[in-house]
Motif scaffolding. Structure first.
Motif, short mmCIF file in Angstrom:
data_model
loop_
_atom_site.label_atom_id
_atom_site.label_comp_id
_atom_site.label_asym_id
_atom_site.label_seq_id
_atom_site.Cartn_x
_atom_site.Cartn_y
_atom_site.Cartn_z
N ALA A 1 96.91 -0.65 80.98
CA ALA A 1 97.79 -0.92 82.12
C ALA A 1 99.00 0.03 82.10
CB ALA A 1 98.24 -2.37 82.09
N GLN B 1 90.63 -12.00 86.39
CA GLN B 1 91.59 -11.12 85.70
C GLN B 1 91.10 -9.67 85.75
OE1 GLN B 1 91.07 -13.11 82.02
NE2 GLN B 1 92.64 -14.63 82.41
N PRO B 2 92.04 -8.70 85.87
CA PRO B 2 91.61 -7.29 85.88
C PRO B 2 90.96 -6.91 84.55
CG PRO B 2 93.94 -7.50 86.44
CD PRO B 2 93.50 -8.84 85.98
N THR C 1 90.00 -16.11 72.17
CA THR C 1 90.37 -15.79 73.56
C THR C 1 91.81 -15.31 73.57
OG1 THR C 1 90.58 -18.19 73.76
CG2 THR C 1 88.78 -17.19 74.97
N LYS D 1 83.98 -17.04 61.72
CA LYS D 1 83.68 -15.85 62.52
C LYS D 1 82.92 -16.20 63.79
CE LYS D 1 83.43 -11.65 59.75
NZ LYS D 1 82.47 -10.76 59.11
N MET D 2 82.18 -17.31 63.75
CA MET D 2 81.36 -17.73 64.89
C MET D 2 82.24 -18.06 66.10
SD MET D 2 78.02 -18.03 64.27
CE MET D 2 76.98 -19.47 64.33
N TYR E 1 76.91 -19.81 25.17
CA TYR E 1 75.92 -19.51 26.21
C TYR E 1 76.01 -20.50 27.37
CZ TYR E 1 73.55 -15.84 23.61
OH TYR E 1 73.26 -14.68 22.99
N VAL F 1 67.91 -18.79 21.78
CA VAL F 1 68.62 -18.58 23.06
C VAL F 1 68.55 -17.11 23.48
CG1 VAL F 1 70.83 -18.83 24.25
CG2 VAL F 1 70.15 -20.52 22.54
N PHE G 1 99.21 -15.75 82.44
CA PHE G 1 98.38 -15.61 83.65
C PHE G 1 98.01 -16.98 84.21
CE2 PHE G 1 94.14 -15.56 85.54
CZ PHE G 1 94.23 -14.52 86.45
N GLU H 1 95.73 -4.78 66.66
CA GLU H 1 94.67 -4.02 65.98
C GLU H 1 94.41 -4.60 64.60
OE1 GLU H 1 92.68 -1.78 67.01
OE2 GLU H 1 93.57 -0.93 68.81
N VAL I 1 96.49 -6.80 72.44
CA VAL I 1 95.54 -6.83 71.33
C VAL I 1 96.23 -6.36 70.06
CG1 VAL I 1 93.33 -5.94 70.48
CG2 VAL I 1 93.64 -6.37 72.90
N THR J 1 77.34 -20.95 19.08
CA THR J 1 76.51 -20.00 19.86
C THR J 1 75.99 -20.67 21.13
OG1 THR J 1 75.76 -19.32 17.68
CG2 THR J 1 74.73 -18.26 19.58
N VAL J 2 75.40 -21.86 20.98
CA VAL J 2 74.86 -22.58 22.15
C VAL J 2 75.99 -22.89 23.12
CG1 VAL J 2 73.70 -24.71 22.90
CG2 VAL J 2 72.95 -23.55 20.82
N LYS K 1 74.86 -16.78 66.42
CA LYS K 1 76.14 -16.51 67.11
C LYS K 1 75.89 -16.09 68.56
CE LYS K 1 80.53 -14.20 66.76
NZ LYS K 1 81.42 -13.32 66.05
N ILE L 1 84.82 -17.61 68.99
CA ILE L 1 85.22 -16.43 69.76
C ILE L 1 86.69 -16.59 70.14
CG2 ILE L 1 84.69 -15.03 71.78
CD1 ILE L 1 81.98 -16.86 71.69
N ILE M 1 98.72 -7.17 85.03
CA ILE M 1 98.07 -8.29 84.33
C ILE M 1 97.35 -7.66 83.15
CG2 ILE M 1 96.32 -10.12 84.46
CD1 ILE M 1 96.91 -10.27 87.50
N TYR M 2 97.63 -8.11 81.95
CA TYR M 2 97.03 -7.45 80.77
C TYR M 2 96.95 -8.40 79.60
CZ TYR M 2 102.01 -7.27 79.81
OH TYR M 2 103.32 -7.62 79.63
N LYS M 3 96.19 -7.98 78.61
CA LYS M 3 96.14 -8.74 77.35
C LYS M 3 96.74 -7.86 76.25
CE LYS M 3 91.58 -7.30 75.79
NZ LYS M 3 90.24 -7.59 75.42
N ARG N 1 81.94 -17.31 57.48
CA ARG N 1 80.96 -16.99 58.54
C ARG N 1 81.11 -17.98 59.71
NH1 ARG N 1 75.92 -17.39 55.96
NH2 ARG N 1 76.51 -15.72 54.56
N ILE O 1 96.50 -13.80 78.19
CA ILE O 1 96.64 -12.83 79.27
C ILE O 1 98.03 -13.01 79.90
CG2 ILE O 1 95.58 -11.91 81.40
CD1 ILE O 1 93.61 -11.86 79.05
N MET P 1 92.00 -6.32 80.88
CA MET P 1 92.67 -5.03 80.68
C MET P 1 93.72 -5.09 79.56
SD MET P 1 94.59 -2.70 83.50
CE MET P 1 93.17 -2.31 84.49
N ARG P 2 93.63 -4.15 78.64
CA ARG P 2 94.62 -4.09 77.55
C ARG P 2 95.93 -3.50 78.05
NH1 ARG P 2 91.82 -2.18 71.98
NH2 ARG P 2 93.98 -1.80 71.48
N LYS P 3 97.01 -3.87 77.37
CA LYS P 3 98.34 -3.40 77.79
C LYS P 3 98.39 -1.87 77.78
CE LYS P 3 103.19 -4.49 77.22
NZ LYS P 3 103.74 -3.19 77.48
N LEU Q 1 75.21 -19.05 70.61
CA LEU Q 1 76.47 -19.76 70.87
C LEU Q 1 77.23 -19.09 72.02
CD1 LEU Q 1 78.14 -22.00 69.03
CD2 LEU Q 1 79.63 -20.03 68.73
#
Lengths: 367, 119
Positions: free
Chosen positions: A330, A191-192, B61, B56-57, B31, A10, B81, B112, B110, B27-28, A47, B59, B106-108, B53, B64, A325-327, A50
């Motif tokens: 704005a 949207q803005p 949204t 991650k594909m 292994y 082995v 919105f 971090e 995010v 031993t065997v 991706k 997206i 009007i805003y989003k 992965r 708003i 637009m992010r807050k 897509l």
């Protein structure tokens, strides 16, 4: 035959396997690395496909919903996505700005005509929004085609340089594609976007005042501002439109026979990594992006009458600029107005006339 | 497909390893069990990575939001919105006074994901 004296079968097999592994890595290491890179690119390309398909689907659905076409708009959309624009020859650069301006005008009117044909029931605001939506879909289609081109070329030639270059810039390309995908939805819904912060500042100053149209696709309002008279310019909203602030500023300066104390431009500015989104910064110069035609026109008029130009920018990255637009952006509007006020107070005298230009796409922002 | 084959082979290696241990061939057994566990670990890792992965594909949204204000009585309302909303659009009359409500932002929002660099 024993590979290592005094050990069992082995251990000898494992030793042989490790030697073989070493030889394979020595001879084919780079090729293996190439295949790993190609696979990474392949995943990103999948991706991108897509994202592109999703963008196309959203565009067609929006056209059907808003434009109420009698026939299926898909073939026309597919044709539109392949449109290209040839920039003017620059071997003899004299007069190139006017040539580029003309090409961009032709492109704009052609695109608007196409949108009207695709979506006959849409009004002016919706035509502008649909045009922007289609442009975002076009950008996604272009990114996908370019990445696919280099991917196939790399696979065909197995050149490490082609594959490595593509693999190295892929994170940035993917970031941009995701931003355009986000932008496409923002345009479809009206949207803005982050780029519209300049227009939002101008709209806040204008709100409640009487506006008049100025060329091209812009509006101007005359307002009292810190003891001065301010001519506030922005693109005409709330449809997706950047207007031609170059023409608007030129006309306003000529109307006032050059008696303008200062031009203050407000726009979104690219931030560097490590800087905060929505930070306000101040500087000198014509703050306006795009192909450069409007910047040229503004600078030309300013030089003619020796008018000083100040700029106030809101920091954001490219993804923030083209997505909803992010807050933070704005919320920065009040700080921008305060900064404009301080520039006006420090740089001009009472009863002076100034021009404030809110640069950017005014989608989702009225006046 | 390759990952699943490796996974199947690792299970076989583990079974043989167990058999060798029972037959006192230490031993065997050692292994085979080592090979079985390592290859099973690698196969599971690759499967988890490919699932990540795939996730991650998709997206994301973002939501708003639209801020609606009455400038006369200083009331503020934040809602999702709706198509047709735009900043400085005049809406219906305020519930408390006769003034028309207007959309002021009007805003989003995010969240971090990245770690901030404090250098």
């Amino acid at each position: 035959m024993a590979f290592v004296a005094g050990t069992d079968i082995v251990s000898q097999l494992l030793y042989a396997a490790s030697m073989l592994f070493f030889v394979v890595i020595m001879l084919y290491g780079q090729k293996i690395q190439m295949y790993v890179m190609i696979r990474e690119v392949e995943n990103s390309l999948r991706k991108l496909k897509l994202i592109k398909e999703e963008g196309r689907k959203t565009t067609i659905e929006t056209i059907k919903e808003i434009g109420k076409p009698e026939t299926d708009p898909s073939p026309r959309v597919d044709r539109y996505l392949e449109y290209f624009t040839i920039s003017p020859q620059s071997m003899d650069p004299a007069g190139i700005v006017n040539k580029l301006d003309h090409i961009l005008d032709v492109r704009d009117s052609r695109f608007k005509d196409e949108v009207k044909l695709m979506a006959p029931a849409s009004d002016e605001v919706q035509v502008n929004n649909l045009e922007n939506t289609l442009e975002a879909a076009m950008a996604l289609n272009f990114i996908y085609r370019v990445v696919r081109h280099f991917y196939i070329q790399g696979k065909k030639t197995l050149s490490p340089y082609v594959i490595m270059q593509l693999q190295m810039i892929l994170p940035l390309v993917m970031k941009e594609a995701e931003a355009y995908s986000s932008a496409l939805k923002a345009f479809a819904y009206g949207q803005p976007i982050g780029d519209g912060v300049g227009a939002l500042v101008a709209a806040k100053l204008i709100y409640g005042s009487k506006t008049r149209k100025v060329p091209k696709d812009c509006v101007v309002a005359t307002i009292p501002f810190e003891g001065r008279t301010a001519l506030v310019v922005k693109a005409r909203g709330p449809g997706g439109n950047v207007g031609k602030p170059g023409d608007a500023v030129k006309e306003l300066i000529e109307e006032n026979k050059g008696k303008i104390a200062s031009v203050i431009m407000v726009d979104a500015g690219l931030k560097l990594e490590g800087e905060k989104v929505g930070e306000v910064a101040e500087g000198i110069g014509a703050a306006i992006g795009g192909p450069g035609v409007d910047q040229y026109k503004i600078e030309d008029s300013l030089v003619k009458y020796k008018i000083p130009v100040n700029a106030v920018i809101v920091r954001e990255d490219i993804a923030d600029a083209v997505s909803p637009m992010r807050k933070e952006i704005a919320d920065s509007v009040d700080s921008v107005i305060e900064r404009v006020k301080s520039v006006v107070l420090e740089r001009t005298k009472e009863d002076d006339k100034i021009i404030i230009v809110g640069v950017g796409n005014t989608i989702g922002i009225g006046q | 497909m390759i990952v699943l084959t490796v996974l199947a082979l690792s299970i076989i290696a583990l079974i043989f390893g167990a058999q060798a241990y029972l037959m006192q061939n230490d031993t065997v057994a050692l292994y085979l069990l080592a090979i079985g566990f390592i290859s099973m670990g690698l196969a599971v890792y690759v499967l988890v990575q490919s699932r990540k992965r795939m996730a991650k594909m998709k997206i994301e949204t973002p939501k708003i939001m639209t801020t609606v204000e009455c400038r006369k009585c200083d009331t503020k309302n934040v809602r999702e919105f709706e198509r047709g909303d735009f900043v400085f659009k005049e809406l219906d009359k305020c519930d408390k006074c006769d003034e028309n409500k207007i959309i002021t932002a009007i805003y989003k929002i995010v969240k971090e994901k990245e770690k901030p660099f404090t250098i």
